[in-house]
Scaffold this active site. Structure first.
Site, PDB file in Angstrom:
ATOM      1  N   ASP A   1      60.691  34.281  34.157  1.00 41.95           N
ATOM      2  CA  ASP A   1      61.118  32.949  33.736  1.00 41.95           C
ATOM      3  C   ASP A   1      61.773  32.291  34.939  1.00 41.95           C
ATOM      4  O   ASP A   1      62.584  32.912  35.626  1.00 41.95           O
ATOM      5  CB  ASP A   1      62.113  33.064  32.575  1.00 41.95           C
ATOM      6  CG  ASP A   1      62.589  31.703  32.113  1.00 41.95           C
ATOM      7  OD1 ASP A   1      61.755  30.807  31.977  1.00 41.95           O
ATOM      8  OD2 ASP A   1      63.803  31.561  31.900  1.00 41.95           O
TER       9      ASP A   1
ATOM     10  N   THR B   1      63.947  29.620  35.345  1.00 42.49           N
ATOM     11  CA  THR B   1      65.379  29.343  35.268  1.00 42.49           C
ATOM     12  C   THR B   1      66.157  30.639  35.061  1.00 42.49           C
ATOM     13  O   THR B   1      65.893  31.387  34.123  1.00 42.49           O
ATOM     14  CB  THR B   1      65.687  28.370  34.120  1.00 42.49           C
ATOM     15  OG1 THR B   1      64.875  27.209  34.270  1.00 42.49           O
ATOM     16  CG2 THR B   1      67.151  27.980  34.123  1.00 42.49           C
TER      17      THR B   1
ATOM     18  N   ASP C   1      66.417  34.992  30.149  1.00 37.95           N
ATOM     19  CA  ASP C   1      67.836  34.927  29.790  1.00 37.95           C
ATOM     20  C   ASP C   1      68.111  33.988  28.631  1.00 37.95           C
ATOM     21  O   ASP C   1      69.223  33.928  28.128  1.00 37.95           O
ATOM     22  CB  ASP C   1      68.688  34.505  30.999  1.00 37.95           C
ATOM     23  CG  ASP C   1      68.329  33.122  31.523  1.00 37.95           C
ATOM     24  OD1 ASP C   1      67.324  32.544  31.038  1.00 37.95           O
ATOM     25  OD2 ASP C   1      69.019  32.623  32.425  1.00 37.95           O
TER      26      ASP C   1
END
Length: 797
Positions: free
Chosen positions: A313, A315, A553
């Protein structure tokens, strides 16, 4: 206190200015006294008793224990040395696992979730175990529902119950509705009252099992167990055959017959292999623990070593969580001051802002006079958030903030400007005024663009080196992000990621899993990916035979993390991601991931190596026992001889080889990979030792013939086994060469030291037979080299 913390604190103050002030201190004390506490004993690791029990009370310790007791009865003690070796190995296993437990427990405390609970009108974070029945618990995006309860307040609260029900669509929760432990918040916020705590909660047992340190579901361990099962079946008939032939056919004395039988049985047991595997895993946990990496399930070390695709991912993985507003661009003649005021009001309306909104809050503080009358929390599925605002002059308006390519129709003039900014690696949000009700499902179809908010993302300084590591190790990296594909590609391009120049918009991906898998294999960067698509993409890659790891996250990563072969969560990630991930990077550093991969490869590669050593001994032991029984001759060895050989050619070298660096990617079919070398090596070694024994029986005669025959056969067996060790130790380094030479020197010391000769009943007689034993061992070494090359070509890994 950071600006974000202040904002969250302000949100809590607003929330607690309601009738739902939570329990008083007296009410909490009363519930604690009644035992109405969330006391589920969720553990990060096995208990000390479990560790001791699993290392001591094993099938093979039981077998060896019985044989050890028998030797203690018939004597002498030097034939029972194998029992002391097992005690030492078991002790080492217990000590290492206890060290691993200590590391895991300390890390688990750092990563433990702390829900926000209202008591006496004040919100505070407390440990999960201190929640009591009736507590008012606040929820925000990413928060895990830790106990069952009933919703008190709902501000666009959307709960994902897929981990419990399998239903992926979020459920909108209103006051009075039930929430179940094990679910998590994907959007909005609110508060609920705990109605079931501890073991009564719906997901309590699931949570306990999921969080427990485990040694199961490992191909390595299941493969070893399969091998040991077959060995057990062979031991019983072999023992019966040996004892009967020695007692009745050879008319050997009872104590001598028992010793020879024990000598034939003990080396069949690869007892150290199980312990060495546990030690290698435990040391891996300790090493990773020092790097602030929490391994929630032990086989994750092994699993990540088998991974050939890592889905990242953007970010929080390639970029740091924080962002900065670099520019505000008004559209269609809109006033810049108005845009700033609206952005400030939008930031104030969300008590739990994400990274993008936090950057806007920092850049444009909320002004006086603006009030939010209703809010629509950000959702990764919608790609926008919104609020109903009242301006200082009393005017009401609806505003949205989100992805320009979602809020604007295709072909809009502003999208070209957005594409240019995205191509520079910048993130762009659109502020737009809406004409419909905030909760209208088609609100995004009727908006008036007001301004573009340009955000600059902070690249992780270690991301480039980490991506380069995966490329060098043959692991494909795929960036899967909800952001604009061009922007994600630009960020990946700055980090030197191959394939970043051709980003793919996930909205154009085919729905068919087979077709999707082909696109995924060809591409490297994917943008505008929805949470469900992330899950589908992981599944499509797995369907094409890939072992997939997923990092993330945020709550939008949970479904994919759950379905991936290995889920990796950042320590600062949401409670939901940490709950489903097998590995948690507590230091939030993506650069730790190569250490986990390397540790897994070290463990699996080295255990595969040393397993060949152990199982070669098993094969030649079975072969010798069968040949001796068929030929009706005494078993050539005593237990002390095989204890000496096992220690020098397997036990000590295996311990060092198991802990050595190893970068080879883990491969499947552990049993086949080990047995393809162990079987021919064991057969050649066993036949060489038996040939020497037969020659010695024709060469020596008299009452002391058997010890001389045993010594010659022991020399051949040792030299042949040493050659197997020399093959396994490749590629050679200075310490590997030193290890092999040290083992050879140890055997030489036994041969030339009088008291050791007597202790081990090992003395070479004459020169003819010892040199013949060496010659046979040389022939065996040549055959071993040929066999390894042939097996490597016929049965490639």
């Amino acid at each position: 206190m950071t600006q974000r913390a202040k904002t969250e604190a302000g949100g809590r103050e607003q929330a607690t200015d309601t009738a739902h002030r939570g329990l008083t201190a007296a009410e909490v004390a009363e519930r604690v006294s009644r035992g109405e506490v969330n006391d589920v004993p969720v553990r990060s690791s096995r208990s000390t008793a479990d560790i001791v029990r699993s290392n001591v009370f094993t099938r093979f310790n039981a077998i060896i224990g019985v044989l050890f007791v028998i030797i203690l009865i018939v004597g002498p003690i030097q034939d029972g040395l194998f029992g002391f070796v097992i005690l030492a190995n078991t002790g080492i296993g217990i000590i290492q696992e206890l060290r691993a437990k200590k590391t895991l427990d300390s890390l688990a405390v750092i990563g433990e979730s702390r829900p926000t609970v209202r008591r006496d009108g004040t919100a505070a974070e407390i440990p999960t175990s201190e929640v009591v029945l009736g507590d008012v618990i606040e929820l925000g995006p990413g928060d895990k529902v830790i106990v069952d309860g009933e919703v008190l307040e709902s501000d666009g609260l959307e709960i994902d119950e897929s981990l419990l029900t399998g239903e992926a669509d979020p459920v909108v929760k209103k006051p009075g509705e039930k929430v179940m432990s094990g679910s998590f918040v994907v959007a909005g916020g609110g508060a609920f009252t705990a109605t079931k705590v501890g073991r009564e909660a719906y997901a309590a047992q699931l949570a306990e099992e999921a969080s427990r340190f485990t040694l199961v579901h490992s191909e390595l361990r299941s493969g070893i167990s399969q091998i040991l099962k077959y060995v057990t079946w062979m031991m019983v008939p072999t023992a019966i055959g040996l004892i009967l032939s020695h007692l009745f056919t050879l008319n050997m004395a009872g104590d001598e017959a028992v010793r020879r039988m024990v000598a034939g049985i003990v080396p069949m047991i690869p007892e150290g292999l199980v312990l060495l595997t546990s030690v290698a895993f435990a040391i891996g946990v300790i090493r990773l623990g020092r790097k602030k990496c929490l391994v929630q399930e032990l086989p994750a070390i092994e699993g990540l070593a088998r991974v050939d695709v890592v889905c990242l991912d953007k970010t929080g993985t390639l970029t740091e969580g924080g962002m900065d507003v670099s520019e505000l661009r008004p559209l269609d003649g809109s006033a810049e001051d108005l845009a700033k005021q609206v952005l400030g009001a939008l930031g104030k309306s969300d008590p739990r802002p994400n990274a993008s909104l936090q950057a806007i809050i920092d850049a444009y503080p909320a002004g006086d006079g603006w009030h939010s009358t209703d809010a629509l929390p950000f959702s990764s599925a919608r790609k926008y958030s919104g609020a109903a605002l009242q301006s200082p002059d009393g005017e009401h308006s609806i505003w949205l903030l989100g992805a320009p390519d979602v809020l604007l129709p295709a072909g809009d003039d502003a999208l070209a400007e957005v594409d240019d900014l995205n191509a520079q690696g910048l993130r762009v949000l659109l502020l737009a005024r809406a004409d419909r009700d905030l909760h209208d499902s088609s609100i995004a179809d009727h908006v008036r663009p007001t301004a573009l908010v340009v955000l600059e993302q902070r690249l992780r300084p270690d991301a480039m080196d980490t991506l380069r590591y995966f490329e060098e190790q043959g692991v494909q990296a795929k960036v899967i992000s909800g952001d604009n594909a061009v922007s994600v590609g630009a960020v990946a391009g700055k980090l030197g990621m191959p394939g970043a120049e051709s980003p793919v918009d996930a909205r154009k991906l085919p729905d068919d899993p087979e077709e999707m898998g082909k696109v995924l294999e060809d591409g490297a960067v994917f943008g505008r990916v929805t949470p469900q698509q992330k899950r589908d993409m992981v599944g499509a890659l797995q369907a094409r035979g890939h072992n997939v790891a997923m990092t993330g996250d945020g709550v939008n990563d949970v479904l994919a993390l759950k379905d991936a072969d290995i889920g990796v969560s950042m320590g600062a990630g949401s409670e939901a991601t940490k709950a489903v991930a097998q590995i948690v990077l507590l230091n939030n550093s993506f650069a730790t991931l190569p250490s986990v991969v390397a540790e897994g490869r070290r463990v699996i590669g080295n255990i595969t190596r040393v397993a060949t050593l152990f199982l070669t001994k098993t094969v030649y032991s079975v072969l010798l026992a069968i040949l001796v029984a068929c030929c009706q001759i005494p078993y050539p060895y005593l237990p002390r001889h095989l204890t000496l050989l096992s220690t020098l050619t397997i036990g000590v070298p295996a311990f060092f080889l198991a802990l050595a660096p190893n970068k080879e990617r883990a491969k499947p079919h552990f049993v086949r990979r080990v047995m393809r070398y162990a079987v021919p090596s064991g057969l050649i070694t066993g036949l060489a030792a038996f040939a020497t024994y037969l020659l010695a029986r024709g060469h020596y005669d008299g009452p002391d013939a058997l010890p001389a025959e045993t010594s010659a056969a022991t020399l051949t067996l040792f030299l042949s086994a040493m050659w197997v060790l020399a093959i396994i130790a490749r590629p050679y380094t200075w310490w590997r060469i030193g290890l092999v030479l040290a083992m050879a020197l140890g055997f030489l010391i036994v041969l030339v030291t009088p008291w050791l000769q007597h202790f081990f009943d090992l003395k070479l007689v004459g020169t003819t037979m010892p040199w013949a034993a060496v010659a046979i061992a040389v022939v065996a070494a040549v055959l071993l080299e040929v066999a390894w090359r042939v097996m490597g070509r016929r049965f490639p890994a």
